[in-house]
Structure formats: C-alpha cells, structure tokens
Design a protein around this motif. Sequence first.
Motif, mmCIF file in Angstrom:
data_model
loop_
_atom_site.group_PDB
_atom_site.id
_atom_site.type_symbol
_atom_site.label_atom_id
_atom_site.label_comp_id
_atom_site.label_asym_id
_atom_site.label_seq_id
_atom_site.Cartn_x
_atom_site.Cartn_y
_atom_site.Cartn_z
ATOM 1 N N GLN A 116 0.852 -1.178 0.000
ATOM 2 C CA GLN A 116 0.000 0.000 0.000
ATOM 3 C C GLN A 116 0.890 1.231 0.000
ATOM 4 O OE1 GLN A 116 -0.380 -2.185 2.692
ATOM 5 N NE2 GLN A 116 -2.314 -3.210 2.309
ATOM 6 N N VAL A 117 0.347 2.306 -0.539
ATOM 7 C CA VAL A 117 1.115 3.535 -0.609
ATOM 8 C C VAL A 117 1.373 4.080 0.784
ATOM 9 C CG1 VAL A 117 1.103 5.913 -1.410
ATOM 10 C CG2 VAL A 117 0.262 4.096 -2.897
ATOM 11 N N GLU A 118 0.329 4.066 1.630
ATOM 12 C CA GLU A 118 0.471 4.621 2.969
ATOM 13 C C GLU A 118 0.897 3.550 3.956
ATOM 14 O OE1 GLU A 118 -2.595 7.487 4.173
ATOM 15 O OE2 GLU A 118 -3.594 6.928 2.329
ATOM 16 N N ASP A 119 1.431 3.961 5.058
ATOM 17 C CA ASP A 119 1.850 3.046 6.095
ATOM 18 C C ASP A 119 0.660 2.265 6.638
ATOM 19 O OD1 ASP A 119 2.269 2.877 9.390
ATOM 20 O OD2 ASP A 119 3.986 2.226 8.199
ATOM 21 N N MET A 120 0.876 0.987 6.933
ATOM 22 C CA MET A 120 -0.208 0.114 7.391
ATOM 23 C C MET A 120 -0.917 0.669 8.619
ATOM 24 S SD MET A 120 -0.788 -2.603 5.588
ATOM 25 C CE MET A 120 -1.516 -3.709 6.785
ATOM 26 N N VAL A 121 -0.187 1.331 9.513
ATOM 27 C CA VAL A 121 -0.784 1.807 10.759
ATOM 28 C C VAL A 121 -1.533 3.111 10.559
ATOM 29 C CG1 VAL A 121 -0.311 2.549 13.107
ATOM 30 C CG2 VAL A 121 0.976 0.640 12.128
ATOM 31 N N SER A 122 -0.941 4.027 9.782
ATOM 32 C CA SER A 122 -1.499 5.377 9.697
ATOM 33 C C SER A 122 -2.438 5.586 8.524
ATOM 34 C CB SER A 122 -0.361 6.399 9.608
ATOM 35 O OG SER A 122 0.382 6.192 8.412
ATOM 36 N N ARG A 123 -2.458 4.669 7.539
ATOM 37 C CA ARG A 123 -3.241 4.934 6.337
ATOM 38 C C ARG A 123 -4.743 4.985 6.640
ATOM 39 N NH1 ARG A 123 -4.904 0.220 3.558
ATOM 40 N NH2 ARG A 123 -4.504 -1.692 4.736
ATOM 41 N N LYS A 124 -5.465 5.774 5.856
ATOM 42 C CA LYS A 124 -6.887 6.003 6.105
ATOM 43 C C LYS A 124 -7.777 5.052 5.319
ATOM 44 C CE LYS A 124 -6.022 10.969 6.751
ATOM 45 N NZ LYS A 124 -6.290 12.311 6.234
ATOM 46 N N GLU A 125 -7.273 4.552 4.182
ATOM 47 C CA GLU A 125 -8.127 3.742 3.322
ATOM 48 C C GLU A 125 -7.871 2.252 3.545
ATOM 49 O OE1 GLU A 125 -10.445 5.086 1.761
ATOM 50 O OE2 GLU A 125 -9.826 7.166 1.816
ATOM 51 N N THR A 126 -8.919 1.447 3.363
ATOM 52 C CA THR A 126 -8.805 0.009 3.590
ATOM 53 C C THR A 126 -8.322 -0.699 2.331
ATOM 54 O OG1 THR A 126 -11.103 -0.294 2.948
ATOM 55 C CG2 THR A 126 -10.627 0.041 5.293
ATOM 56 N N GLY A 127 -7.891 -1.952 2.523
ATOM 57 C CA GLY A 127 -7.452 -2.771 1.400
ATOM 58 C C GLY A 127 -6.172 -3.491 1.733
ATOM 59 N N ALA A 128 -5.993 -4.677 1.108
ATOM 60 C CA ALA A 128 -4.798 -5.468 1.383
ATOM 61 C C ALA A 128 -3.695 -5.188 0.387
ATOM 62 C CB ALA A 128 -5.159 -6.957 1.345
ATOM 63 N N GLY A 129 -3.940 -4.294 -0.568
ATOM 64 C CA GLY A 129 -2.918 -4.024 -1.561
ATOM 65 C C GLY A 129 -2.852 -5.088 -2.640
ATOM 66 N N LEU A 130 -3.973 -5.797 -2.886
ATOM 67 C CA LEU A 130 -3.991 -6.847 -3.893
ATOM 68 C C LEU A 130 -4.574 -6.377 -5.219
ATOM 69 C CD1 LEU A 130 -5.129 -9.953 -1.821
ATOM 70 C CD2 LEU A 130 -2.860 -9.454 -2.687
ATOM 71 N N GLY A 131 -5.412 -5.337 -5.181
ATOM 72 C CA GLY A 131 -6.128 -4.915 -6.383
ATOM 73 C C GLY A 131 -5.216 -4.571 -7.540
ATOM 74 N N LEU A 132 -4.190 -3.750 -7.291
ATOM 75 C CA LEU A 132 -3.285 -3.351 -8.365
ATOM 76 C C LEU A 132 -2.432 -4.517 -8.836
ATOM 77 C CD1 LEU A 132 -2.124 0.225 -7.287
ATOM 78 C CD2 LEU A 132 -3.657 -0.395 -9.153
ATOM 79 N N ALA A 133 -2.040 -5.399 -7.905
ATOM 80 C CA ALA A 133 -1.247 -6.566 -8.296
ATOM 81 C C ALA A 133 -2.056 -7.462 -9.232
ATOM 82 C CB ALA A 133 -0.812 -7.340 -7.056
ATOM 83 N N ILE A 134 -3.323 -7.721 -8.873
ATOM 84 C CA ILE A 134 -4.190 -8.542 -9.717
ATOM 85 C C ILE A 134 -4.441 -7.849 -11.059
ATOM 86 C CG2 ILE A 134 -6.520 -9.497 -9.933
ATOM 87 C CD1 ILE A 134 -6.464 -9.883 -6.870
ATOM 88 N N SER A 135 -4.708 -6.547 -11.027
ATOM 89 C CA SER A 135 -4.968 -5.794 -12.259
ATOM 90 C C SER A 135 -3.762 -5.832 -13.185
ATOM 91 C CB SER A 135 -5.329 -4.346 -11.927
ATOM 92 O OG SER A 135 -6.535 -4.282 -11.198
ATOM 93 N N SER A 136 -2.562 -5.701 -12.617
ATOM 94 C CA SER A 136 -1.342 -5.725 -13.423
ATOM 95 C C SER A 136 -1.174 -7.069 -14.118
ATOM 96 C CB SER A 136 -0.127 -5.438 -12.531
ATOM 97 O OG SER A 136 1.067 -5.498 -13.274
#
Length: 654
Positions: free
Chosen positions: A323-343
């Motif tokens: 994810q772009v933001e740090d796991m602790v401080s980021r505001k948006e949810t998601g496991a960071g899989l969407g872009l990997a799958i899309s790519s």
Amino acid sequence: MIQKQARVLIVEDDEDDFIIASDCLDDLADYAFSIDWVSTPDEALALLKENRHDICLLDYQLGALTGLTVLEKATNIQCRIPIIMLTGQSDDLLDKAALDAGAVDFVVKTEFDSPRFARSIRYALSRQEIEKERLERINLETKSRSKDRFLAHLSHELRTPLTSILGYTELLLESNKAKAANPELNIILNNGKHLLSLLNDVLDLSKIAAKKLELNPIAIKFEDFLIDIHTLLKVAAADKGITLELTCSSPVPQEVYQDPTRLRQVLINLVHNAIKFTSEGFVRLNVAAKIEYNQCQLMFEVVDTGTGIPAQKLQNIFQPFEQVEDMVSRKETGAGLGLAISSELAKAMGGGISVTSEPGKGSCFTLQIAENNANSEHYSMLTFTASALAKSGEALPSLAGKILVVDDIADIRELIGHIVSSFGLSVVYAENGLQAIDAIAAENNNSQPFAAVLIDIHMPLMDGREAVVNMRKRGFLMPIIALTAATMKGEKEKLQSLGFNAVVPKPVNKALLHRELSKLLAKADPEKSLLSPPSQTSGPGSVRRVLLVEDDIDAAELTKLLLESLGCEVEVAHSGQACGQVIALNSAWDIALLDQNLPDTSGLKLATLIHKTATVGEIILVSGESIEQSTLDANGISRSLLKPINKHMLASII
C-alpha cells in the motif's frame, strides 16, 4: 567456452593414483572440477551421505575393505551420487559385481588418459544433471500441490467463521431483537463482507500465480461497455463530492474483442482506487487507440486530482500486499492486492499498467492492452460527454415490481441489479438457472411474485436456454428477457423460439433495457404472471426435512436457525459417524447438506455412503473452495455452496 562446474569426490588410498586421476580430470576442457580427496571407507561414507558431490571415483581396493562394501553401504544410506569404480586391472567378474552393487561404470586405472575415461565421466555427469532436474521438478510439483492444499484449507478455515459472523449479523438485522444496535450491526456486516472480498482477492492472485487464469474474449460494443462502468461508479464519486468524467481522445473501435469480465475488473479497480484517494476535483477515464504496424493497442488513462504517490513508492505499488500509505497510519482500507491482480490481468491481455504521479497533485494510471480489431473503417470518436452520458443519467419513467436477475458473474449481477433498481424495481439475485427456478418456485404463494426475469445465457449448472425451457414447462408465464453477448444473425429468433419474450445484448444498454421492461410489464397481467408449477413430492407449504452435517458447532447452529426460519425441520450431525447414526434411525430426507471437511471423513465420501444407506431427495456439498461439477457428479452430489452460507443461498435450495 563456458565451463560447467562439477564437484568430484575421489576415494583413493594411493596418492600417485589420485594425482593422475586429478590431472586427467583437469584435461576435460568443458568442465571445471572441484575435487575432494579421502583415503578411507569411513571418510568416503561420511561425505557420500551428504550427497554434495556430482560424481564419485571409488577405488576397488581400500586397505582391508573393498569398494564393493562401500557401494553397498552407500546404497543403504540413500546416496544419490553416481559412482565409478576404479580397478587396477580388467576383471569381468569384478566389473559385473560393481555394476550389480550400484556403480554406474568401471574404469581401469591404465585408461585414465584414454577417451574411455573422459566418456565415462561425461556420461556420469550427464546422468546426474538429468537426475537433479527430475528431483527439482518433483520438488516444485510437490510444493505446488502443497500450496494448493494449503490455500484450499485456508479458504475453508476462514469461510467457516465468516459464515457465523455474517449469518448471525443478518439474523439480528432481520429480527426485532437489536433494533437499537442496527448501525453497529451494519458495520459488522459490511466489514465481514470486506474480509470475504479480501479472501477472494488472495485466492484470485494465487490462481494467477499458478498460471490457471483463462480469458474468454467476446465481441463487445465499446461505448456501451464504458458507459456501464461510468454508471456503476459515478455514485461513489458523487458520494465524495467529486465528478467522474468519461472522455475519448482519438478514434477507437466501435466493437472490441476482449474478456468483458476481466477488463471490467481492471477498469473498476483503477477508477475505484482513484475515487478512493481523491477528496476534491475529478477523476477522468480517457480512452484512445494506437495503431502501429497494423496492430491496435487500446489505451485507458485514469487521471485523478487526489493525494498522489511518492516517487519511491511507485515501483512497489503493483507488488502484492503493498500500500502507498503506512499500514498503521493509512486512512483507506485494502490489502494491496487490487493493483497486483490488475497488473497481472493486463499482462494476460497483452499489455500492462504504468503510472505517473506527483504528491499533492494527483496520479495517472495508464492501462494498455492488445486489440485484435484493427480495421480503421470501424473506428470513431465516442461522444460520452455530450450525449451518451446524458442519456445514461437522464431520468427514466419509474417502474414497479420485483425482478429476478440471473447471472453467474458477480460484477455483472450487481451492475444489472443497480440499473434495474434505478428504474424503481426491487431486485432478487440468482447465480444460475437452477437457483432461478428455485427462487421463482419459492415466490409462488407470495403476494408479490416476480414481475419479470433477466437471465444470462451462458452459466454453469444450468444455462439460460435450459432454464427458460424448464420454466415454461413448469407453467411460469412471467416475461423472461435473455441477456447475451451473442448478437449473430438469427440468434434473437432462436432464443424467442425457446420461450424468451425479448433479447437484450451485452453490455446492457440502460435505455434499451428500460424500454423492453416497460413494454413487457405493461402487457403482463399481474394476477397471471406466475402460475402454480406442477405438484412436487414436497409441495408448497410442506415441511422440508434437512440432514445437516457440519463439524463447526457455531456454523451448524447458525445454519440450523436459518433453515428453521425457512420452515425446515433440521437434524444436525457433527461428523460422518454421527451422520451414520442419524440415518440408522431415519433414512428418509428431502435434503442432505454436507460440509466438505469433517473430522473423520470428507463430504464427498460421505455422500457416497448416504446414497447406499438412505433415501435423500438431493445432496448438496458445502465447501470453502470451489469444486468441479464433474467431481460432484461422480459422488452423487447435485451442486455445491461456497462458504459463507447466508439465508438467501439456503432459500434458493429449499
């Protein structure tokens, strides 16, 4: 010339013979040898046990022991190194004994400088290379199978508790027990569904990694396809106070040949991400086409005025779990899989995804894919902004009634449901023809039967063609509309001859669908839109007897509650043995609902046993992983349900 590396163990108690053998090895120009020398059987066996060498030259005479003894002991300690026996003089009986004991060859020491010695070394090393490749292949296959088994087990273990979380939450929301806590219950439900979507993403990524991804390209009307995506996502943009624009910067094919499900998945992910990270301004999806050497490339640019991405993060954002933001401080949810799958999907479609960004100003993601339709005569500028988008957003006359939407692809079901809901109609969903028939039958005695059915043609278990024939045989007379990507000449007439009232091509055009529904609903007599189907063994109003086999106590209790709320009589067993005891007391059941993973057996094996010892109308498997229909058929199972189970799924089978 590049030399191959090889590690040699020489077991020789005569130093002169060792030096001669070493010199002869050095004369083999195509190999660079690393040589270890030992002079006793014990030292030899200690190194042979480690299997670190590529070849071993073993002297026959080693003091009080012979090389044959070393060969026999090497076999017992599972030595996999090719061993060449060295002898002082030629002896046919000795040579045969060495080969019988496990040596790959034998060489007379006087032949060290002969072509025979070189040939023997090369043969043994080639044999070792082949053996190493075989073992490596076996190891990789074993690891792959282990990974598949682990993912299947993980899927089951996660879906089982999710069944309880989502199911009990839905039960509470439907009851009057916790009205004051409805906001909190909705939060639990939404987050449970989010967790389920993350699990699906992980499994999707594992399929891509295992190269099990398959594309199913069809002809798509490009403008309608893009408008559908805009219609689906513009509400999310409006909720954040931003605008979602759809533009075209160069002539593009009027019709493209792509997998609509996978292309939609990638575009929705890119646009949804842009909306998620943009708090003011706009998100724009621009389409274009580039032709080089008679090859067409479709270009999709997703531009936003959002937070942007730091330069040091750009190279990692297409990696799984980043994810772009740090796991602790980021505001948006998601496991960071969407872009990997899309790519990975973009690569499978003959292209890729690139990104440029500036923190604080926004980002631009560019999707480029190969397009087989390179006939420039059928290219044109798409006019979303001026006309098409206005049509998609203009108010259409409100309709009334309940519609059944049937499609096996979740994204398409939701999209069509969203469109139908915007007409003022209520929506019920089914995933295939069997579920659709069950859903219609369940509504038979209700005061508000289905006003119409929208059904896809290509689906597993029972497709749209089989379903409409079955529905008409049962006396279901409501309007049925076929949704199909097949628009060949004569297809509409074939479908209407089967019993469809109308045909709407995919991608679905909102105005066309509204027009067809308006026309058909106006003609239909509400009191005769659904006739009673032929009587069944368990007719309307009768109690369905269900045998539920589930080892998880919470999941079993929840499923029992849901079934009882649907008017079923339920008996629960927590193992295959307990199931046998229940059947011994009562062997007649309408439905047997079997969990796949039981402590003493599997649902597949249990189904075979039930067929031998009981009379069951239908056996259904409940699993944390998808199972091929051929496997179900082989075990006498009609269908499977994927965990987590909810009331709607159970209602579709009762």
